[in-house]
Design an enzyme around this catalytic site. Structure first.
Site, PDB file in Angstrom:
ATOM      1  N   PRO A 167      -2.962   1.669  -2.452  1.00 25.09           N
ATOM      2  CA  PRO A 167      -2.190   0.759  -0.995  1.00 25.09           C
ATOM      3  C   PRO A 167      -3.269  -0.143  -0.159  1.00 25.09           C
ATOM      4  CG  PRO A 167      -3.029   3.150  -0.692  1.00 25.09           C
ATOM      5  CD  PRO A 167      -2.934   2.990  -2.308  1.00 25.09           C
ATOM      6  N   ASN A 168      -2.544  -0.921   0.236  1.00 22.15           N
ATOM      7  CA  ASN A 168      -3.046  -2.178   1.043  1.00 22.15           C
ATOM      8  C   ASN A 168      -3.966  -3.095   0.226  1.00 22.15           C
ATOM      9  OD1 ASN A 168      -1.919  -1.063   3.434  1.00 22.15           O
ATOM     10  ND2 ASN A 168      -3.531   0.726   3.405  1.00 22.15           N
ATOM     11  N   ASP A 170      -5.762  14.550 -10.316  1.00 23.49           N
ATOM     12  CA  ASP A 170      -5.255  15.491 -11.640  1.00 23.49           C
ATOM     13  C   ASP A 170      -4.573  14.530 -12.774  1.00 23.49           C
ATOM     14  OD1 ASP A 170      -6.004  17.657 -10.148  1.00 23.49           O
ATOM     15  OD2 ASP A 170      -3.885  18.160  -9.766  1.00 23.49           O
ATOM     16  N   ALA A 174      -7.326   4.156  -0.154  1.00 25.33           N
ATOM     17  CA  ALA A 174      -7.203   5.305   0.678  1.00 25.33           C
ATOM     18  C   ALA A 174      -6.818   6.512   0.006  1.00 25.33           C
ATOM     19  CB  ALA A 174      -6.161   5.155   1.958  1.00 25.33           C
ATOM     20  N   ASN A 209      -9.072   1.180  -8.299  1.00 22.90           N
ATOM     21  CA  ASN A 209      -9.362   1.218  -6.943  1.00 22.90           C
ATOM     22  C   ASN A 209      -8.116   1.993  -6.245  1.00 22.90           C
ATOM     23  OD1 ASN A 209      -9.887   1.090  -4.391  1.00 22.90           O
ATOM     24  ND2 ASN A 209     -10.396  -1.103  -4.408  1.00 22.90           N
ATOM     25  N   SER A 228     -15.904  -2.208  -0.994  1.00 24.68           N
ATOM     26  CA  SER A 228     -16.906  -1.886   0.123  1.00 24.68           C
ATOM     27  C   SER A 228     -17.732  -0.646  -0.514  1.00 24.68           C
ATOM     28  CB  SER A 228     -16.372  -1.491   1.205  1.00 24.68           C
ATOM     29  OG  SER A 228     -15.552  -0.249   1.162  1.00 24.68           O
ATOM     30  N   HIS A 281     -14.694   0.371  -5.937  1.00 26.13           N
ATOM     31  CA  HIS A 281     -14.348  -0.022  -4.316  1.00 26.13           C
ATOM     32  C   HIS A 281     -15.027  -1.212  -4.100  1.00 26.13           C
ATOM     33  CE1 HIS A 281     -12.596   3.862  -3.785  1.00 26.13           C
ATOM     34  NE2 HIS A 281     -13.822   4.428  -4.336  1.00 26.13           N
ATOM     35  N   ARG A 297      -6.808  -9.149   4.893  1.00 27.73           N
ATOM     36  CA  ARG A 297      -7.192  -7.679   5.133  1.00 27.73           C
ATOM     37  C   ARG A 297      -8.533  -7.619   5.450  1.00 27.73           C
ATOM     38  NH1 ARG A 297      -7.417  -2.158   1.842  1.00 27.73           N
ATOM     39  NH2 ARG A 297      -7.926  -0.708   3.429  1.00 27.73           N
ATOM     40  N   TYR A 321     -13.769  -6.414   3.236  1.00 33.24           N
ATOM     41  CA  TYR A 321     -13.294  -6.518   1.764  1.00 33.24           C
ATOM     42  C   TYR A 321     -13.288  -7.897   1.068  1.00 33.24           C
ATOM     43  CZ  TYR A 321     -11.498  -2.080   3.252  1.00 33.24           C
ATOM     44  OH  TYR A 321     -11.399  -0.783   3.529  1.00 33.24           O
ATOM     45  N   ARG A 353     -20.076   3.971   5.049  1.00 30.49           N
ATOM     46  CA  ARG A 353     -19.017   3.612   6.164  1.00 30.49           C
ATOM     47  C   ARG A 353     -18.557   4.943   6.804  1.00 30.49           C
ATOM     48  NH1 ARG A 353     -14.240   0.366   3.626  1.00 30.49           N
ATOM     49  NH2 ARG A 353     -13.795   0.327   5.909  1.00 30.49           N
ATOM     50  N   GLU A 386     -13.901   4.151 -11.477  1.00 27.68           N
ATOM     51  CA  GLU A 386     -13.400   4.169 -10.075  1.00 27.68           C
ATOM     52  C   GLU A 386     -14.084   2.801  -9.450  1.00 27.68           C
ATOM     53  OE1 GLU A 386     -14.221   7.539  -7.632  1.00 27.68           O
ATOM     54  OE2 GLU A 386     -13.560   6.540  -5.798  1.00 27.68           O
TER      55      GLU A 386
HETATM   56  C1  DQA Z   1     -11.554   0.745  -0.634  1.00 26.14           C
HETATM   57  C2  DQA Z   1     -12.115   1.757   0.300  1.00 26.14           C
HETATM   58  C3  DQA Z   1     -11.246   2.881   0.989  1.00 26.14           C
HETATM   59  O1  DQA Z   1     -11.926   3.595   1.571  1.00 26.14           O
HETATM   60  C4  DQA Z   1     -10.224   2.147   1.550  1.00 26.14           C
HETATM   61  O2  DQA Z   1      -9.304   2.906   2.034  1.00 26.14           O
HETATM   62  C5  DQA Z   1      -9.616   1.046   0.909  1.00 26.14           C
HETATM   63  C6  DQA Z   1     -10.461  -0.006   0.072  1.00 26.14           C
HETATM   64  C7  DQA Z   1     -12.702  -0.427  -1.057  1.00 26.14           C
HETATM   65  O3  DQA Z   1     -12.142  -0.829  -2.236  1.00 26.14           O
HETATM   66  O4  DQA Z   1     -13.386  -0.660  -0.647  1.00 26.14           O
HETATM   67  O5  DQA Z   1      -8.675   0.659   1.047  1.00 26.14           O
HETATM   68  O6  DQA Z   1     -11.114   1.323  -1.801  1.00 26.14           O
END
Ligand code: DQA
Length: 145
Positions: A11-12, A88, A78, A75, A103, A101, A19, A24, A108, A99
């Protein structure tokens, strides 16, 4: 069927570019996917990229990847910090799961310190901005050798 690496974004992340660029970066998700695609080609891999803002759709995309992909770069955004369902689903993947990210989630807010996904991932790359994804493809190519 040619096997591919799944590149899944939660998401996002469709809002990347506008954003919170301080956190980011300025690259859009399309630009990141393009860069990942180019990097994957160098290692002879192809990418299937998918982004969703919905937890269930992300679970479905993981199930599809479990059936069809050689590895998953994800990624979960959230959902990293909230979703047992995504954890799962990823546990069902036979191949590597990385995984990612943008950031450094370890530097954080407290609520980002825990990821449900990390224990079922082969490894975690966090904190290098959009380059985190490039590093993930390189690591995935190594794991798939
Ligand atoms: C994120 C870090 C997460 O905590 C955050 O909710 C995101 C982006 C990152 O890529 O740094 O949406 O996954």
């Amino acid at each position: 069927m040619t096997k591919y690496i799944s590149l899944l974004n939660g998401p996002n992340l469709n809002l990347l570019g506008t954003r919170n660029p301080t956190q980011y970066g300025a690259a859009t998700l399309d630009q990141i996917v393009h860069r990942v695609d180019e990097e994957a080609k160098k290692f002879g891999h192809t990418i299937w990229a998918f982004q969703t803002n919905s937890e269930g759709d992300l679970v479905d995309a993981i199930h599809k990847s479990v059936r069809e992909a050689v590895g998953i770069i994800i990624n979960p955004a959230a959902y990293s910090h909230t979703s047992v369902a995504i954890r799962d689903a990823l546990e069902c993947m036979a191949g590597p799961v990385i995984e990612v990210h943008l950031s450094n989630i370890a530097a954080r807010e407290d609520f980002r310190l825990h990821s449900f996904v990390s224990p079922v991932a082969s490894g975690v790359i966090s904190g290098f901005g959009s380059h985190s994804y490039v590093l993930a493809v390189q690591a995935m190519a190594e794991l798939l050798k």
